[in-house]
Scaffold this motif. Structure first.
Motif, PDB file in Angstrom:
ATOM      1  N   LEU A  32      46.626  10.931  37.622  1.00  9.03           N
ATOM      2  CA  LEU A  32      46.802   9.591  38.157  1.00  9.03           C
ATOM      3  C   LEU A  32      45.961   8.585  37.377  1.00  9.03           C
ATOM      4  CD1 LEU A  32      48.130   7.856  40.342  1.00  9.03           C
ATOM      5  CD2 LEU A  32      46.185   8.386  41.832  1.00  9.03           C
ATOM      6  N   ALA A  33      44.684   8.931  37.121  1.00 12.22           N
ATOM      7  CA  ALA A  33      43.800   8.022  36.399  1.00 12.22           C
ATOM      8  C   ALA A  33      44.333   7.705  35.013  1.00 12.22           C
ATOM      9  CB  ALA A  33      42.401   8.626  36.306  1.00 12.22           C
ATOM     10  N   ALA A  54      52.419  12.071  38.165  1.00 13.12           N
ATOM     11  CA  ALA A  54      50.971  12.297  38.096  1.00 13.12           C
ATOM     12  C   ALA A  54      50.443  12.855  39.413  1.00 13.12           C
ATOM     13  CB  ALA A  54      50.263  10.994  37.743  1.00 13.12           C
ATOM     14  N   LEU A  55      50.934  12.345  40.528  1.00  7.74           N
ATOM     15  CA  LEU A  55      50.506  12.853  41.825  1.00  7.74           C
ATOM     16  C   LEU A  55      50.884  14.322  41.985  1.00  7.74           C
ATOM     17  CD1 LEU A  55      51.459   9.834  44.130  1.00  7.74           C
ATOM     18  CD2 LEU A  55      49.146  10.626  43.594  1.00  7.74           C
ATOM     19  N   PRO A  60      48.039  19.364  45.723  1.00 13.20           N
ATOM     20  CA  PRO A  60      48.414  20.762  45.979  1.00 13.20           C
ATOM     21  C   PRO A  60      49.888  21.001  45.703  1.00 13.20           C
ATOM     22  CG  PRO A  60      47.040  19.946  47.748  1.00 13.20           C
ATOM     23  CD  PRO A  60      47.344  18.761  46.886  1.00 13.20           C
ATOM     24  N   GLU A  61      50.207  22.202  45.245  1.00 15.51           N
ATOM     25  CA  GLU A  61      51.586  22.522  44.917  1.00 15.51           C
ATOM     26  C   GLU A  61      52.451  22.728  46.147  1.00 15.51           C
ATOM     27  OE1 GLU A  61      51.805  25.820  42.282  1.00 15.51           O
ATOM     28  OE2 GLU A  61      50.828  24.772  40.612  1.00 15.51           O
ATOM     29  N   GLU A  89      57.952   9.401  46.990  1.00 19.37           N
ATOM     30  CA  GLU A  89      58.764  10.173  46.045  1.00 19.37           C
ATOM     31  C   GLU A  89      58.132  11.538  45.783  1.00 19.37           C
ATOM     32  OE1 GLU A  89      61.676   9.487  45.061  1.00 19.37           O
ATOM     33  OE2 GLU A  89      61.927   7.318  45.325  1.00 19.37           O
ATOM     34  N   ALA A  90      56.825  11.582  45.656  1.00 19.19           N
ATOM     35  CA  ALA A  90      56.151  12.866  45.437  1.00 19.19           C
ATOM     36  C   ALA A  90      56.339  13.794  46.626  1.00 19.19           C
ATOM     37  CB  ALA A  90      54.660  12.628  45.166  1.00 19.19           C
ATOM     38  N   ALA A  91      56.231  13.242  47.824  1.00 25.00           N
ATOM     39  CA  ALA A  91      56.404  14.053  49.032  1.00 25.00           C
ATOM     40  C   ALA A  91      57.807  14.648  49.090  1.00 25.00           C
ATOM     41  CB  ALA A  91      56.122  13.209  50.272  1.00 25.00           C
ATOM     42  N   VAL A  92      58.826  13.836  48.795  1.00 24.00           N
ATOM     43  CA  VAL A  92      60.198  14.324  48.846  1.00 24.00           C
ATOM     44  C   VAL A  92      60.430  15.401  47.790  1.00 24.00           C
ATOM     45  CG1 VAL A  92      62.607  13.673  48.444  1.00 24.00           C
ATOM     46  CG2 VAL A  92      61.144  12.240  49.879  1.00 24.00           C
ATOM     47  N   THR A  93      59.880  15.219  46.597  1.00 23.50           N
ATOM     48  CA  THR A  93      60.043  16.224  45.545  1.00 23.50           C
ATOM     49  C   THR A  93      59.501  17.570  45.996  1.00 23.50           C
ATOM     50  OG1 THR A  93      59.973  14.579  43.785  1.00 23.50           O
ATOM     51  CG2 THR A  93      59.408  16.850  43.188  1.00 23.50           C
TER      52      THR A  93
END
Length: 365
Positions: A32-33, A54-55, A60-61, A89-93
């Protein structure tokens, strides 16, 4: 779009890193950074995707572990605004790729928790595409949620043609699938929710006009003080297309009329410029006539054909034998949403869905 792109910027990245770090002590966010220096050439959607990737690299995987961090982050009031889009978006992925039992429904619940901070309407589309019926079973319950943001998400997130969002073909193939959501929300006390319902209904009208008119008729049979406004906005495209059922439902039945050809103030319009026109409408029938008055511009296209666009001019009520003159000025200027091409154009009148003789004019660029 430059200003829109800056809704996610280097400051957004730093804030998100700080908030998620506080929600998961001991965890670092190198991915992320590292995104802050790569944002400039990207669109808002591109920036969202960059932060989302990045997230996924930093968190956690497993979906459950990441969702727990996001929920703890909600304790911070600064966890809000456009930083939420890459989070959703990261959560849905994760919910879709890990496929652990219950992740699908829990991800929908997480979007409902996040949507008051920034709408989850974009991320939810992939869940709808993965399993529409499973998603709608959860979303239907949102129509009675105490937070109006969640109720709006139920309608807006399931629209057939949601701007900026991916298409969900099954929604357009099955227009009746989302009607129970609209039935539950068309009398919502919050205007933003009702506006979403109207836009959703207008989307469905592209593929199921008769079903949309029937739905609107049911609502008009059990209205509240806002129903007529919702229906008018929801049927706007059908009105422009002169759908007989939509016109009659909104009080514009066929009428006996005499309509003069439009009188143009010039034969040639040089860009940028305006075209003024006037015309008269007479009620030749024995009963009062309620009129929906529109005009149609048939624009010249680059390939020599023409493309029409209907514009609303107004409404009127004429007593038997009464006549009324209408006037309008129509602007012609180059825009990103409409590129004008030189050549012959046509202006035509449309009253209660009936089109009348047109007049030709020329546009010079």
């Amino acid at each position: 779009m430059g200003v829109m792109n800056e809704l996610i910027n280097a400051g957004t990245v730093r804030s998100l890193e700080r908030i998620l770090g506080a929600a998961s002590p001991g965890r670092t966010f190198p991915g992320l950074a590292g995104t802050g220096g790569h944002l400039d050439p990207l669109s808002l959607r591109g920036r969202t995707d960059l932060l989302s990737r990045a997230l996924l690299a930093d968190l956690p995987e497993d979906y459950a572990g990441t969702a727990a961090i996001f929920r703890r982050a909600l304790e911070d009031p600064d966890f809000t605004g456009w930083m939420i889009w890459p989070v959703t978006e990261a959560a849905v992925t994760l919910a879709l790729t890990r496929a652990d039992p219950g992740d699908f429904e829990d991800c929908l619940a997480l979007l409902a928790e996040l949507t008051p901070r920034l709408t989850g309407e974009f991320a939810i589309r992939r869940l709808l595409a993965a399993d529409l019926d499973r998603a709608l079973a959860v979303i239907q319950d949102w129509t009675s949620h105490p937070d109006w943001h969640v109720r709006r998400l139920a309608s807006e997130g399931t629209r057939a043609y949601l701007p900026w969002a991916i298409r969900v073909p099954e929604i357009t193939d099955r227009p009746a699938a989302t009607l129970p959501i609209l039935d539950a929300l068309y009398r919502d006390p919050v205007e933003d929710v009702r506006r979403s319902v109207a836009n959703h209904l207008n989307d469905l009208a592209r593929h199921a006009p008769d079903e949309v008119v029937a739905t609107a008729a049911r609502w008009m049979a059990e209205p509240d003080g806002n129903t007529s406004k919702v229906v008018r906005h929801g049927l706007r495209t059908l009105l422009k297309k002169a759908h007989p059922g939509a016109l009659e439902l909104l009080g514009f039945p066929p009428a006996s009329l005499a309509v003069t050809a439009p009188q143009l103030d010039r034969a040639v319009v040089e860009l940028p410029g305006e075209l003024a026109f006037t015309f008269a409408v007479s009620n030749t029938g024995p009963a009062e006539a309620r009129l929906a008055v529109d005009y149609v511009v048939h624009y010249a296209k680059a390939n020599g054909t023409r493309a029409e666009k209907v514009f609303k001019l107004g409404t009127a009520v004429l007593a038997p034998g009464e006549s009324r003159t209408f006037s309008k000025r129509h602007a012609f200027r180059q825009m990103t949403t409409r590129v004008h091409h030189p050549g012959g154009h046509t202006l035509q009148l449309q009253v209660n869905g009936v089109r009348y003789p047109a007049e030709e004019f020329t546009v010079l660029t």
